[in-house]
Design a protein around this motif. Structure first.
Motif, PDB file in Angstrom:
ATOM      1  N   VAL A   1       0.842  -1.205   0.000  1.00  0.00           N
ATOM      2  CA  VAL A   1       0.000   0.000   0.000  1.00  0.00           C
ATOM      3  C   VAL A   1       0.876   1.254   0.000  1.00  0.00           C
ATOM      4  CG1 VAL A   1      -1.760   1.267   1.252  1.00  0.00           C
ATOM      5  CG2 VAL A   1      -1.828  -1.235   1.205  1.00  0.00           C
ATOM      6  N   SER A   2       1.847   1.292   0.926  1.00  0.00           N
ATOM      7  CA  SER A   2       2.714   2.478   1.020  1.00  0.00           C
ATOM      8  C   SER A   2       3.603   2.604  -0.208  1.00  0.00           C
ATOM      9  CB  SER A   2       3.581   2.382   2.284  1.00  0.00           C
ATOM     10  OG  SER A   2       2.780   2.399   3.438  1.00  0.00           O
ATOM     11  N   ALA A   3       4.101   1.470  -0.717  1.00  0.00           N
ATOM     12  CA  ALA A   3       4.982   1.529  -1.894  1.00  0.00           C
ATOM     13  C   ALA A   3       4.222   2.031  -3.118  1.00  0.00           C
ATOM     14  CB  ALA A   3       5.572   0.151  -2.164  1.00  0.00           C
ATOM     15  N   THR A   4       2.965   1.602  -3.252  1.00  0.00           N
ATOM     16  CA  THR A   4       2.154   2.059  -4.393  1.00  0.00           C
ATOM     17  C   THR A   4       1.885   3.557  -4.313  1.00  0.00           C
ATOM     18  OG1 THR A   4       1.093  -0.111  -4.501  1.00  0.00           O
ATOM     19  CG2 THR A   4      -0.003   1.699  -5.626  1.00  0.00           C
TER      20      THR A   4
ATOM     21  N   LEU B   1      -6.619  10.891  -4.197  1.00  0.00           N
ATOM     22  CA  LEU B   1      -6.341  12.000  -3.294  1.00  0.00           C
ATOM     23  C   LEU B   1      -5.028  11.840  -2.532  1.00  0.00           C
ATOM     24  CD1 LEU B   1      -9.876  12.986  -1.936  1.00  0.00           C
ATOM     25  CD2 LEU B   1      -8.532  13.984  -3.775  1.00  0.00           C
ATOM     26  N   PRO B   2      -4.711  10.645  -1.946  1.00  0.00           N
ATOM     27  CA  PRO B   2      -3.408  10.548  -1.276  1.00  0.00           C
ATOM     28  C   PRO B   2      -2.235  10.738  -2.218  1.00  0.00           C
ATOM     29  CG  PRO B   2      -4.632   8.457  -1.152  1.00  0.00           C
ATOM     30  CD  PRO B   2      -5.556   9.459  -1.697  1.00  0.00           C
ATOM     31  N   MET B   3      -2.328  10.196  -3.446  1.00  0.00           N
ATOM     32  CA  MET B   3      -1.236  10.389  -4.401  1.00  0.00           C
ATOM     33  C   MET B   3      -1.158  11.850  -4.851  1.00  0.00           C
ATOM     34  SD  MET B   3      -1.267   6.909  -6.705  1.00  0.00           S
ATOM     35  CE  MET B   3       0.252   7.279  -7.533  1.00  0.00           C
TER      36      MET B   3
ATOM     37  N   SER C   1      19.953  15.042  -6.063  1.00  0.00           N
ATOM     38  CA  SER C   1      20.341  15.193  -4.652  1.00  0.00           C
ATOM     39  C   SER C   1      19.125  15.227  -3.733  1.00  0.00           C
ATOM     40  CB  SER C   1      21.148  16.485  -4.457  1.00  0.00           C
ATOM     41  OG  SER C   1      22.313  16.461  -5.232  1.00  0.00           O
ATOM     42  N   VAL C   2      18.061  15.873  -4.198  1.00  0.00           N
ATOM     43  CA  VAL C   2      16.890  15.979  -3.316  1.00  0.00           C
ATOM     44  C   VAL C   2      15.965  14.770  -3.417  1.00  0.00           C
ATOM     45  CG1 VAL C   2      16.934  18.485  -3.421  1.00  0.00           C
ATOM     46  CG2 VAL C   2      15.456  17.234  -4.991  1.00  0.00           C
ATOM     47  N   LEU C   3      16.172  13.914  -4.427  1.00  0.00           N
ATOM     48  CA  LEU C   3      15.274  12.762  -4.581  1.00  0.00           C
ATOM     49  C   LEU C   3      15.398  11.784  -3.407  1.00  0.00           C
ATOM     50  CD1 LEU C   3      15.263  11.789  -8.372  1.00  0.00           C
ATOM     51  CD2 LEU C   3      13.476  12.864  -7.015  1.00  0.00           C
ATOM     52  N   GLY C   4      16.645  11.566  -2.935  1.00  0.00           N
ATOM     53  CA  GLY C   4      16.835  10.661  -1.795  1.00  0.00           C
ATOM     54  C   GLY C   4      16.099  11.146  -0.557  1.00  0.00           C
ATOM     55  N   PRO C   5      16.382  12.408  -0.099  1.00  0.00           N
ATOM     56  CA  PRO C   5      15.608  12.921   1.047  1.00  0.00           C
ATOM     57  C   PRO C   5      14.113  12.973   0.798  1.00  0.00           C
ATOM     58  CG  PRO C   5      17.561  14.276   0.654  1.00  0.00           C
ATOM     59  CD  PRO C   5      17.488  13.308  -0.490  1.00  0.00           C
ATOM     60  N   LEU C   6      13.702  13.268  -0.458  1.00  0.00           N
ATOM     61  CA  LEU C   6      12.260  13.307  -0.738  1.00  0.00           C
ATOM     62  C   LEU C   6      11.630  11.935  -0.577  1.00  0.00           C
ATOM     63  CD1 LEU C   6      11.570  15.600  -3.832  1.00  0.00           C
ATOM     64  CD2 LEU C   6      10.804  15.881  -1.485  1.00  0.00           C
ATOM     65  N   ALA C   7      12.336  10.901  -1.069  1.00  0.00           N
ATOM     66  CA  ALA C   7      11.802   9.545  -0.946  1.00  0.00           C
ATOM     67  C   ALA C   7      11.699   9.136   0.526  1.00  0.00           C
ATOM     68  CB  ALA C   7      12.688   8.563  -1.709  1.00  0.00           C
TER      69      ALA C   7
ATOM     70  N   SER D   1      -6.946   7.348   5.973  1.00  0.00           N
ATOM     71  CA  SER D   1      -7.276   6.015   6.533  1.00  0.00           C
ATOM     72  C   SER D   1      -6.766   4.891   5.647  1.00  0.00           C
ATOM     73  CB  SER D   1      -8.796   5.872   6.720  1.00  0.00           C
ATOM     74  OG  SER D   1      -9.271   6.843   7.607  1.00  0.00           O
ATOM     75  N   LEU D   2      -5.480   4.948   5.297  1.00  0.00           N
ATOM     76  CA  LEU D   2      -4.880   3.911   4.468  1.00  0.00           C
ATOM     77  C   LEU D   2      -4.166   2.889   5.353  1.00  0.00           C
ATOM     78  CD1 LEU D   2      -3.298   6.154   1.680  1.00  0.00           C
ATOM     79  CD2 LEU D   2      -5.483   4.966   1.638  1.00  0.00           C
ATOM     80  N   PRO D   3      -4.286   1.601   5.051  1.00  0.00           N
ATOM     81  CA  PRO D   3      -3.640   0.561   5.882  1.00  0.00           C
ATOM     82  C   PRO D   3      -2.186   0.340   5.469  1.00  0.00           C
ATOM     83  CG  PRO D   3      -4.973  -0.464   4.187  1.00  0.00           C
ATOM     84  CD  PRO D   3      -5.144   1.012   3.993  1.00  0.00           C
ATOM     85  N   GLY D   4      -1.362   1.357   5.573  1.00  0.00           N
ATOM     86  CA  GLY D   4       0.029   1.266   5.133  1.00  0.00           C
ATOM     87  C   GLY D   4       1.023   1.292   6.278  1.00  0.00           C
ATOM     88  N   ILE D   5       2.298   1.491   5.917  1.00  0.00           N
ATOM     89  CA  ILE D   5       3.367   1.487   6.910  1.00  0.00           C
ATOM     90  C   ILE D   5       3.207   2.636   7.904  1.00  0.00           C
ATOM     91  CG2 ILE D   5       5.861   1.787   7.199  1.00  0.00           C
ATOM     92  CD1 ILE D   5       5.172  -0.919   6.137  1.00  0.00           C
ATOM     93  N   GLY D   6       2.788   3.804   7.408  1.00  0.00           N
ATOM     94  CA  GLY D   6       2.636   4.964   8.293  1.00  0.00           C
ATOM     95  C   GLY D   6       1.634   4.707   9.404  1.00  0.00           C
ATOM     96  N   LYS D   7       0.527   4.070   9.058  1.00  0.00           N
ATOM     97  CA  LYS D   7      -0.478   3.762  10.074  1.00  0.00           C
ATOM     98  C   LYS D   7       0.045   2.729  11.064  1.00  0.00           C
ATOM     99  CE  LYS D   7      -5.432   3.091  10.456  1.00  0.00           C
ATOM    100  NZ  LYS D   7      -6.680   2.841   9.703  1.00  0.00           N
TER     101      LYS D   7
END
Length: 306
Positions: free
Chosen positions: A96-99, A176-178, A234-240, A255-261
């Motif tokens: 979920v989080s990777a997508t 919306l989350p993307m 250079s900023v892509l690493g910190p952004l990711a 309300s996504l069932p991902g790593i953050g939750k």
């Protein structure tokens, strides 16, 4: 380059060990325990639970036991999710989080680089002002403010997307989350790309190319784009990496069932093994992304050698 990559992978081991040790000690130093809830359990049940999860051992033995499992690829059993291991929880939440995070980052690179190029070539035009406006809004307003605004406009007023939830990779629930993560990332990438390309276009070798009568498209895409992309890489690493931390807010808002939750629930429930497993995962991802950024430098600029 490959020897450098191998050395970087070896350096990951002590980094991981330090992060795990510090996080392990901090979690066990916090007051309370994983079974200290509102509903008290009897002494006998508590003793059985502690024996089951090896919490009755001295702290150093628990630590070594955890490291032994980690070496075997076992992140341990969750204290709060009965019959679920941390591996199972991560395997369920990671897609979920990777997508959401990976998809939004790829879209952000395309849109951000494109807008940055157009803004740099047309300074003080409407597109240039639009890129700067997006950059300022994305930098000034946090995701927990922009997220509810998106829900109010697109879910409640216009009704074109669900306000939240997850329906087995249904695209409508990802919109919306993307859009939120893409907007925040584009604000950074577009601004960096614009400034970098303007600086490169004022370089002496670009003036020489213009003096030879080369078309603008050849000057930009053959000569200016590669050096201008270095700050963006250079900023892509910190952004990711920040996309992972932003996932805590994004997944809570939608309300996504991902790593953050999982991170929020693990910290709130003092689920030591779950938090540690997620810390290990985030650390490995951060190290890998930084390594990929370093390798991308060498591909974009042949003068860089490792």
């Amino acid at each position: 380059m490959w020897s450098y990559a191998f050395r970087r992978v070896l350096m990951t081991i002590p980094t991981l060990l330090v992060v795990i040790t510090v996080c392990y000690l901090m979690l066990h130093a916090t007051p309370g325990g994983p079974f200290d809830g509102e509903r008290k359990v009897s002494e006998a049940v508590l003793a059985n639970l502690q024996a089951k999860y090896h919490l009755d051992m001295p702290l150093w033995q628990q630590y070594l036991y955890y490291l032994k499992g980690l070496l075997q690829g076992d992140l341990g059993a969750s204290f709060r999710y009965a019959d679920w291991s941390v591996n199972d929880l991560v395997a369920k939440a990671l897609p979920v989080s990777a997508t959401i995070g990976g998809g939004s980052l790829l879209i952000s690179v395309v849109i951000g680089v494109g807008l940055g190029i157009v803004a740099a070539l047309r300074q003080n035009s409407l597109v240039d002002y639009l890129v700067m406006l997006i950059g300022n809004i994305g930098s000034a307003f946090p995701s927990f403010v922009i997220g509810p605004v998106l829900i109010m406009v697109f879910a409640i007023w216009l009704g074109v997307a669900p306000a939240g939830g997850w329906n087995d990779f249904d695209v409508r629930y990802m919109l919306l989350p993307m859009a939120l993560l893409t907007f925040i990332n584009v604000s950074t990438i577009g601004r960096v790309m614009r400034g970098s390309l303007i600086e490169v276009l004022n370089s002496n070798f670009i003036r020489t190319a213009r003096a030879k009568g080369l078309p603008l498209s050849t000057i930009v895409f053959r000569h200016a784009l590669k050096p201008a992309l270095l700050p963006v890489v250079s900023v892509l690493g910190p952004l990711a990496i920040s996309s992972i931390t932003a996932a805590v807010v994004t997944e809570s808002v939608f309300s996504l069932p991902g790593i953050g939750k999982l991170i929020v629930n693990g910290a709130a429930n003092r689920d030591y093994t779950l938090v540690l497993g997620l810390v290990v995962l985030v650390t490995v991802v951060a190290v890998v992304l930084n390594l990929l950024v370093d390798l991308a430098y060498a591909l974009l600029d042949p003068k860089i050698r490792y």
